[in-house]
Every structure is written in C-alpha cells, then in structure tokens.
Motif scaffolding. Structure first.
Motif, mmCIF file in Angstrom:
data_model
loop_
_atom_site.group_PDB
_atom_site.id
_atom_site.type_symbol
_atom_site.label_atom_id
_atom_site.label_comp_id
_atom_site.label_asym_id
_atom_site.label_seq_id
_atom_site.Cartn_x
_atom_site.Cartn_y
_atom_site.Cartn_z
ATOM 1 N N LEU A 274 3.223 39.362 -74.070
ATOM 2 C CA LEU A 274 4.544 38.806 -74.344
ATOM 3 C C LEU A 274 4.657 38.345 -75.793
ATOM 4 O O LEU A 274 5.706 38.494 -76.428
ATOM 5 N N TRP A 275 3.572 37.799 -76.336
ATOM 6 C CA TRP A 275 3.575 37.408 -77.750
ATOM 7 C C TRP A 275 3.798 38.632 -78.640
ATOM 8 O O TRP A 275 4.507 38.558 -79.652
ATOM 9 N N MET A 276 3.186 39.755 -78.274
ATOM 10 C CA MET A 276 3.385 40.985 -79.043
ATOM 11 C C MET A 276 4.846 41.418 -78.985
ATOM 12 O O MET A 276 5.431 41.803 -80.013
ATOM 13 N N TYR A 277 5.430 41.360 -77.791
ATOM 14 C CA TYR A 277 6.835 41.754 -77.653
ATOM 15 C C TYR A 277 7.740 40.866 -78.514
ATOM 16 O O TYR A 277 8.631 41.360 -79.221
ATOM 17 N N LEU A 278 7.518 39.556 -78.442
ATOM 18 C CA LEU A 278 8.362 38.623 -79.196
ATOM 19 C C LEU A 278 8.213 38.840 -80.695
ATOM 20 O O LEU A 278 9.206 38.835 -81.434
#
Length: 659
Positions: A274-278
């Motif tokens: 999710l950090w990568m997506y954000l």
C-alpha cells in the motif's frame, strides 16, 4: 477495485474541465443534463434486456467492463458542453452526474444478473456502493471540507482565520488520519462482524503471526444476495489492522487453499504494497500536473476538448499502464507470500483454480491488476520447479521501489523548485475570437465587451485570464510606471466586482486596478476614485491578512495602495495611518525590493503630512520617484543620503497637519 478507476477518471475530468472550459455555473444546461441521464438509464435498461436474452455470465462481465467507457465519454461531454463542471466547487457535487450514470449502469447489470444467476437483483449495486462508492465519497467529502475551511480563512474573518489554521493542520495530517481512521470506518461501512467460530479465529490469528503481520481482530465479511469469495487485510498500523474473510470462502475452499488466500492478503501488508501504491500515485499526480500545465496555459489554451482529452489520456496511461505494472508485480509477490504460508505453491494454484470455478470466470480472462488466473497458476508452477524464480521477482520489486522513489523526488523537485509557466495572453486571445475582439475594444477605451466576456467564463477560465494579464503587465514592465498601469486600466476594470474564484488572485487584481487608477494620473476621475474606494475594504482586509501570515513585503505594498486611495480622496489622516502600517511591515527587511518600497512609502508619508503636496508618483523620467523609490534628479552618489533620510523616517512619528 471495479468502480474506483471510473470514479477517479470522472473526478479528474470535472476538475480538468474546470481549468480548460469556458463555462461557469451560471451556464449549466440543467435540462439537457437531466435528459442525458434519463437517456443513459434507457440505454442501460436496453442492455439489461439484451443480457437477459443472452443469459451468459461472460456477457455480463463484458458488459460491465465495456459499459464504463460510454459512462466516461458522456461525462466528458457533460462537463464541456453542458457545463456540469460549474455545478459547484465541491468535488463531491461535481462527481454526482458521473456517479449517477455509473449507478444506473450497475443497477441494470444487477437486474440482468438476477436472470443469469441465482442472486438478488440489487446485489451488484449494493456491493459496489458499500465497497467502492461510500469509502471514496467519504474521502472526497473530507477534502471538500478542508477546502471550505481554507476558503473561509482566506475570506479574512476572525472565525475564518481559525478555520484556515485548523484546515492547514488537518491537511498536513490528512494522510496519517486517513490511513489510521479509514480501516475502522470501512469495517463499519462493510458490515464486518466478529467470527463466531473460536477455532477459525484462532487459526487465522496463528497464520497472521506466522506471516509476521500483527492484526487487531479477525472479522467475517458478509455479502448478501450473491456468492462472495474474498479476503482482505486493511490497515497500515497494527493496532488498527483487520483481517476480513467471507464465509463463502471459509465454507467452500479447502483449509490449505484458505491459508494460501490469507497468505496472499497478509503478504500485501508484510511487503508494504500500500505504501508503494500511495507513493506512486503521489509521484504520478505531481508529474501529471507538471505535464498538464503547458496544455492549460500554453498554445492550446483555447482548445478545451483537445486539452481535456489529452490530460485524461495522460492519467489513463498513468493509472492503467503505470499503476497496472506495479499492481501486477505486487500481486505476484503476494501470491508468492500465499504459497510460502501454505507451504507449497500447489496450494496457491489450487486456490486460484477454485476461485475460477466457483465464480464462473474464465481462467484466461485478462486482468490488468492481477494477471489472468491461468498466468498466476503458471507462475506457481514455475516457482515449484525453479527456486530462483522468487528471488528474481523480489529483486524486480526492489527495483520498482527505487524507480518510484526517483519518480517521487522528480515530481517534488519539478513542483516546488521549477518556475511555473504563466498562461500566455496571446494564446488565450488567438484561440478565442470573442476575447480577441473584446481586447481590441478595451484597448480603444471601452471595457464593457471584455466585461461581458468575463461574466460568461468559468471561475477557472477567469483565473487563467487574470494571471495572463498580470504576467503581461509584468513582462512589459508596466508595473514600473504608474502611468502605463493607468493606460491599461481597461484590461483590469472588467474584474471590478467579478471574482475569479481565487481569493489570493482577486486580491492581486484589486491591488493592481486600485493602485493604477489613483497613482497613474494626476487628475483621478470621480468614477475611478469611487471604484478604488469600493475596493478599499477588500484591500485593507488583505493587507491585515498578509500581515498576520508574515508576508510583510506584500502587506506593505497593499498598505501603500490603501494609503494612496485615502490620499487621493483627501483623507490624509487615514493615508498617514496606512503608510505607517506599511512602514512597520518593512522594518528590518533587507533586499532591493523592500528598500525601494521603503523609500516610496517614506516619500509619500512625508507628502501626506503636507496639505499642499500631491501624491508622489512613479512616472518614469517625468514622475516624482524612480521605481527604486529615488527622487528623480538625485545622483547615484547621493543615494546614501536619501537612504539615511528614509531610515530616519522609519522611526519618525509624522504629526497630522492642519487641513
């Protein structure tokens, strides 16, 4: 994920249309807008009848995907031709026409699905409303409230100032608040409940511990009216992280398959996907803004359709291709995590095969975010045969992380350090024949045609034009000669009483207009003095607002304009007070611009104490002062003497002279 991408594209469309379209809220075509939605409802029902005849699950899925395209194209048409981008400044309102069209599409699919499968007709609609629409609308509404608070603060009231600072604090903490509070909110929106079987709860908690992921609780994920085989791990912070799993999945999948599916979801949390997506979405948004800016303010400024379609295409490439690559890579890593937790890639492959069989989907059906089920099963087979496959993919993910970090650094650098390009007046003029003629008429001394054109524009179009005017005035060095600013007053007069929708820009336009009207001629007509006096409250409030925010040089310039208006209106006491406020703002400020403005204000302050003196003006070689604030005729070697006088005046209390 179904439904999120159309909502994002719809939101991008309405906001981009607000930047490039020339229609305002007063020109919203309400009847055609309503008729377009009714026509779409009829088309959706026609598709529903066709699906009932075909009675095919595959036809249902294809219609779901293909129907989104017309929804988006209709939204582009509505925003540009029907003016729906002028409905409101709130994004949650702007997105309503597209959202209604999507709901009509989903409702028709749900109605058709009632004849294709044994499920309730409202199941598809209910699922997407609960899983997609409500969470997205909550986020958008939260951002709208922040924007409203900022606007109230910019309005200048005492209560607004508190709202402005509160909005700034909330905006800075918004990502943390969203990441922390959304999981509990989603749990309630989705109706998740505690698992009643203690053995299942203990089993799932043990799997989470084995995967190295701490969770708050394990919840059952209900979905009435249709089979629902899904699981999720939501929440970035362990104390607010939940495991959700559907009862259909627990009932119909083998234990090893359930373990593989949960291992997949836990893998997303363990690897920080999710950090990568954000990070990617943030970097992409910054870069898209940089790439879109020349389209809005450059040679294509008047071609709304071309601009809008190009910007949507940019976002389409970012979301469908860029995000698709990253999402597929992360999903594959999550599949590897599921195989690892289950102890054998064969269990993950079996779970994928069961998912295809139970949902009735083809294993070869393409999926832009996950790969097809057949491709995912083939990858599990390669994992089982070659132990180097996971290592290669982990290195690939690491390279993607580095790439996203570099993109983020580039986006931040271009956004905060690159000089933004102002819109070109010539581009706006050449692309709009009505504006072209209105500018010619204004240069001849009649600004009413230009004012009529301005009234018909959207707030964002007005902002483009206002910035283009200010840029042109600065480029032509008109701002350095009060007479030149007065000569171009017919460019600025149309903005009197018409807001651009940007309070900061309105203040700049009011300041340029009022200052030019009173300082650009030695015989100010009564009608121009009346206009300048009408702008006094806004200019005074703006000067105080800039003063409270520490923008001292800008505040001093505004106080100078306020004082000049009072001076010309022969209210010398108010002029002296305003000049002194400007002096106070310049105290201890260093640099050429503060020094020049300090000399100008000091010269005018001395003149204000003399009932016979006129307002010192900056009129090139024929005026009283140079743009640097030097009295004309003073030699360079005498500048130090003038500066000393100016510094002394900073601390001088100027007495009121008798009128």
């Amino acid at each position: 994920m179904a439904g999120i991408l159309p909502l994002l594209i719809a939101l991008i469309t309405v906001h981009t249309a607000a930047l490039v379209a020339g229609r305002g809220a007063e020109e919203v075509a309400w009847l055609p807008l309503l008729l377009s939605l009714l026509a779409w409802a009829a088309i959706s029902q026609g598709v529903c009848r066709w699906l009932r005849v075909r009675s095919s699950e595959q036809s249902l899925r294809r219609s779901d995907a293909l129907g989104t395209g017309p929804v988006m194209r209709l939204n582009v048409w509505r925003t540009l031709e029907l003016g729906s981008s002028g409905l409101s400044t709130w994004s949650s309102v702007l997105i309503l026409p597209a959202l209604i069209a999507l709901i009509l599409h989903w409702a028709a699919l749900g109605h058709a699905a009632g004849f294709v499968q044994a499920r309730q007709r409202r199941a598809i609609l209910a699922m997407r409303l609960r899983l997609v629409v409500l969470p997205v609308l909550v986020l958008i509404l939260g951002v709208d409230v922040l924007h409203w608070m900022l606007d109230q603060g910019l309005a200048g009231s005492e209560a607004g100032a508190w709202l402005w600072w509160l909005a700034i604090i909330l905006a800075l903490s918004l990502p943390i608040v969203v990441l922390a509070m959304m999981p509990p909110l989603l749990v309630r929106l989705w109706g998740a409940q505690a698992i009643t079987d203690p053995q299942q709860d203990a089993m799932i908690r043990a799997w989470a511990n084995e995967a190295g992921v701490r969770v708050r609780s394990v919840l059952s994920w209900p979905m009435r009216g249709m089979p629902f085989y899904n699981a999720a791990v939501i929440g970035l912070f362990p104390r607010l992280r939940y495991v959700l799993i559907s009862q259909d999945l627990l009932r119909d999948f083998a234990t090893a398959e359930v373990q593989a599916v949960l291992g997949h979801e836990l893998g997303h949390a363990r690897h920080g996907h999710l950090w990568m997506y954000l990070a990617f979405l943030l970097a992409s948004g910054l870069l898209a803004q940089v790439m879109s800016e020349p389209l809005v303010s450059g040679p294509l400024a008047a071609y709304a359709w071309l601009q809008l379609l190009t910007i949507i295409a940019i976002w389409g490439v970012i979301l469908r291709i860029g995000f698709g690559v990253i999402s597929r890579a992360c999903e594959r890593q999550a599949d590897m995590a599921g195989a690892e937790l289950a102890g054998d890639p064969a269990h993950m492959a079996s779970a994928l095969a069961s998912l295809s069989r139970l949902t009735g989907s083809s294993p070869h059906e393409p999926n832009w975010r996950h790969y097809s089920i057949a491709q995912r099963i083939a990858f599990m087979d390669r994992m089982r045969l070659d132990p180097r496959v996971p290592l290669v993919h982990h290195r690939y993910i690491m390279n993607l992380r580095i790439f996203i970090l570099l993109l983020l650094i580039l986006g931040l650098s271009l956004t905060f350090f690159a000089q933004p390009r102002a819109p070109e007046l010539s581009a706006l003029r050449d692309g709009d024949s009505v504006l072209h003629q209105a500018l010619i008429t204004a240069e001849g001394g009649d600004h009413h045609h230009l004012r009529n054109w301005l009234i018909q524009q959207s707030s964002n179009r007005r902002q483009l034009f206002a910035r283009a005017l200010l840029t042109r005035l600065e480029d032509d060095q008109i701002m350095g000669d009060d007479r030149q600013l007065y000569a171009h007053r017919h460019w600025l007069l149309p903005f009197a009483g018409i807001s651009t929708g940007d309070d900061a820009l309105d203040l700049q336009m009011d300041n340029a207009l009022a200052y030019g009207l009173v300082a650009g001629t030695d015989a100010v007509p009564d009608e121009y003095l009346a206009i300048a006096q009408q702008l006094l409250p806004a200019l005074t409030a703006g000067a105080e607002r800039m003063e409270s925010r520490g923008q001292r040089l800008y505040s001093a310039a505004l106080w100078d304009t306020v004082a000049c208006i009072h001076f010309v209106a022969d209210d010398r006491e108010a002029a002296i007070n305003a000049f002194q406020r400007g002096q106070e703002q310049l105290t201890d400020l260093e640099g050429d611009n503060p020094a020049a403005l300090r000399r100008i204000i000091n010269a005018r302050l001395r003149a204000a104490s003399d009932p016979q003196a006129h307002l010192p003006r900056i009129w090139g070689s024929d005026g009283d002062l140079s743009p640097e604030g030097m009295p004309l005729g003073v030699d360079d070697e005498d500048e130090s003497h003038v500066d000393e006088d100016a510094d002394d005046a900073d601390h001088e209390v100027v007495p009121m002279s008798s009128p």
